[in-house]
Write a protein that holds these residues in place. Structure first.
Motif, PDB file in Angstrom:
ATOM      1  N   GLY A  95       3.497   5.952  -6.494  1.00 37.62           N
ATOM      2  CA  GLY A  95       3.239   5.790  -7.931  1.00 37.62           C
ATOM      3  C   GLY A  95       3.471   7.054  -8.740  1.00 37.62           C
ATOM      4  O   GLY A  95       4.135   7.024  -9.779  1.00 37.62           O
ATOM      5  N   ASP A  96       2.938   8.186  -8.272  1.00 37.20           N
ATOM      6  CA  ASP A  96       3.061   9.429  -9.041  1.00 37.20           C
ATOM      7  C   ASP A  96       4.525   9.861  -9.152  1.00 37.20           C
ATOM      8  O   ASP A  96       5.003  10.274 -10.201  1.00 37.20           O
ATOM      9  CB  ASP A  96       2.264  10.563  -8.366  1.00 37.20           C
ATOM     10  N   ARG A  97       5.229   9.734  -8.011  1.00 38.98           N
ATOM     11  CA  ARG A  97       6.636  10.157  -8.003  1.00 38.98           C
ATOM     12  C   ARG A  97       7.462   9.291  -8.953  1.00 38.98           C
ATOM     13  O   ARG A  97       8.313   9.772  -9.694  1.00 38.98           O
ATOM     14  CB  ARG A  97       7.210  10.016  -6.586  1.00 38.98           C
ATOM     15  N   ARG A 138       0.827  -1.210   0.000  1.00 42.68           N
ATOM     16  CA  ARG A 138       0.000   0.000   0.000  1.00 42.68           C
ATOM     17  C   ARG A 138       0.867   1.269   0.000  1.00 42.68           C
ATOM     18  O   ARG A 138       0.610   2.213  -0.730  1.00 42.68           O
ATOM     19  CB  ARG A 138      -0.906  -0.010   1.248  1.00 42.68           C
ATOM     20  N   GLN A 139       1.901   1.264   0.836  1.00 44.09           N
ATOM     21  CA  GLN A 139       2.779   2.439   0.905  1.00 44.09           C
ATOM     22  C   GLN A 139       3.439   2.686  -0.463  1.00 44.09           C
ATOM     23  O   GLN A 139       3.516   3.821  -0.939  1.00 44.09           O
ATOM     24  CB  GLN A 139       3.858   2.199   1.975  1.00 44.09           C
ATOM     25  N   THR A 152       6.206   0.698 -14.474  1.00 43.02           N
ATOM     26  CA  THR A 152       6.084   2.072 -14.946  1.00 43.02           C
ATOM     27  C   THR A 152       6.930   2.296 -16.202  1.00 43.02           C
ATOM     28  O   THR A 152       6.499   2.970 -17.143  1.00 43.02           O
ATOM     29  CB  THR A 152       6.505   3.069 -13.825  1.00 43.02           C
ATOM     30  N   VAL A 153       8.122   1.719 -16.236  1.00 45.66           N
ATOM     31  CA  VAL A 153       8.964   1.880 -17.430  1.00 45.66           C
ATOM     32  C   VAL A 153       8.288   1.228 -18.638  1.00 45.66           C
ATOM     33  O   VAL A 153       8.184   1.840 -19.712  1.00 45.66           O
ATOM     34  CB  VAL A 153      10.374   1.279 -17.198  1.00 45.66           C
ATOM     35  N   LEU A 154       7.799   0.000 -18.458  1.00 48.37           N
ATOM     36  CA  LEU A 154       7.149  -0.684 -19.593  1.00 48.37           C
ATOM     37  C   LEU A 154       5.919   0.111 -20.033  1.00 48.37           C
ATOM     38  O   LEU A 154       5.712   0.352 -21.230  1.00 48.37           O
ATOM     39  CB  LEU A 154       6.740  -2.113 -19.203  1.00 48.37           C
TER      40      LEU A 154
END
Ligand code: HEM
Length: 412
Positions: free
Chosen positions: A118-120, A112-113, A374-376
């Motif tokens: 995610g945004d960063r 969860r943390q 995130t990269v993919l």
């Protein structure tokens, strides 16, 4: 000696030169089939048990009472008691010592943390790709895979962004301590004796410790909301603080970099799987698991038997080194159908790149998954297709499975 016994006797899983060429998968295949708990002699040591099947790797990882991380630490190298004490970090402890240290970090790395980062992470990935992609032809290791994990880690730890390059350099020199391109003192050279009290027998650890000391002292005086500030006020000894800092930087940095660069290399070699992912973005999560299985950024960790035991019929003696090979477990045909197929839709996929079954299971697994995903996702969103633009170069190491260079060209 039978032909098989003769062949098994020629296997050398410690020969770093071979890993610079390619992962010796054929040796692991043979070991899983013929001698899954194999006594492996060492040139400069007493020898070790090579554990190569998935279920045995899980069993050893789970049984911390018999297979200790603390007794002889987790590297293949044999350490004298003073070096064991000086170099010990959380990964080299057993419960309850391990539980005390791990508790200090758990909250920052829960699923969860990490979702909250995610945004960063997305902003970081976008900024890195914005800089890299216009070059058209570039080294993916340098411009993408190295840049992302350290930046994310520094944000969580509270390390100033200006110091990223220094920490990358120190981390590389330590973990790739068998590669002459990256380390000035090689692990297997007599010169490393002078540094035997330091992690990885590396002089770079001195600089890392000095950096950690300065940062913790600053945060003790003026704490912020970051992880280092909390560690600096948690009542740890100076040795514990420095060892924890070094562990986090090394564990969180190089591994994710390898997953990213070897993962992109897997797509370069299997362009059909990239097209499939483009058409089926719902496969992104299973693609991440397959990247982890395929790349297995750490080949092994070591345990030491605390007492006599039997593992798959082999008699392990108290004090024996027992080495679990994640690389082999992740190609185990008893667990993975067609293990040498790179399949972004593979399901189920009980990959074991993060370890499995014990208290040491990777602390940063959710963070690593987020970064790879995130990269993919960002490459797919931009419609990027990459192709190889020259030969890749592998790190000379039987511990870290990584690339030093991956030249790529943007073709779409
Ligand atoms: C793809 C990336 C990664 C891989 C393949 C990986 C792999 C591993 C493995 C195999 C272990 C040992 C498990 C065991 O002994 O049972 C481990 C432990 C650890 N990893 Fe990771 N790791 C990755 C990313 C990260 C990241 C991003 C962090 C960030 C903090 C991290 C921090 C740690 C720590 C602190 C430990 C020690 C845990 C303990 O002793 O309790 N790792 N990792």
């Amino acid at each position: 000696m039978t032909v098989t016994a003769e062949t098994l006797a020629t296997i050398d899983l410690t020969d770093n030169d071979r890993y610079a060429e390619a992962v010796p998968y054929a040796d692991f295949d043979l070991l899983r089939r013929e001698d899954p708990v194999h006594w492996h002699p060492e040139r400069d040591g007493p020898g070790f048990w090579a554990v190569t099947r998935h279920d045995d790797v899980v069993a050893v990882s789970r049984d911390t009472a018999v297979y200790s991380s603390q007794f002889g630490a987790t590297a293949l190298e044999d350490l004298a008691p003073d070096a064991l004490a000086a170099r010990r970090s959380m990964i080299d402890t057993d419960p309850p010592e391990h539980t005390r240290l791990r508790r200090l970090l758990t909250a920052d790395f829960t699923r969860r943390q990490v979702a909250g980062y995610g945004d960063r992470v997305r902003d970081t990935v976008r900024a890195v790709l914005d800089t890299a992609l216009p070059h058209t032809t570039f080294d993916l290791v340098e411009r993408v895979a190295t840049a992302i994990p350290i930046r994310v880690l520094c944000q969580i730890l509270g390390v100033p962004q200006d110091d990223e390059a220094l920490l990358i350099e120190l981390g590389d020199r330590m973990i790739a301590n068998t590669d002459p391109d990256l380390a000035e003192v090689l692990l297997d050279s007599p010169a490393s004796d002078a540094y035997r009290l330091l992690p990885f027998r590396s002089p770079a650890a001195l600089d890392m410790h000095a950096y950690s000391r300065r940062l913790h002292d600053r945060r003790r005086v003026a704490p912020r909301g970051d992880l280092v500030s909390r560690l600096a006020t948690a009542g740890l000894t100076g040795q514990e603080e420095d060892a924890m800092f070094l562990l986090l930087i090394v564990a969180g940095n190089e591994t994710t970099r390898s997953a990213l660069s070897l993962g992109v290399q897997a797509f370069l070699e299997h362009p059909g799987e990239w097209e499939r992912l483009r058409e089926r973005p719902d496969l992104l999560d299973s693609a991440v698991e397959e990247v982890l299985r395929w790349t297995t950024p750490l080949h092994h960790f070591r345990r030491t038997a605390t007492r006599d035991a039997v593992l798959r019929g082999r008699r392990i003696r108290a004090g024996d080194k027992v080495v679990v090979w994640y690389t082999s477990a992740n190609r185990d045909e008893a667990v993975f159908k067609d293990p040498y197929a790179f399949d972004v839709g593979r399901y189920p996929n009980p990959q074991i790149a993060f370890g499995r079954g014990g208290p040491h299971r990777c602390l940063g697994e959710h963070l690593a998954r987020l970064e790879i995903r995130t990269v993919l996702a960002e490459l797919l969103r931009r419609g990027v297709r990459l192709e190889a633009a020259g030969p890749a170069a592998r790190i000379r190491s039987n511990f870290t499975n990584g690339l030093k260079r991956l030249p790529v060209r943007v073709v779409a």
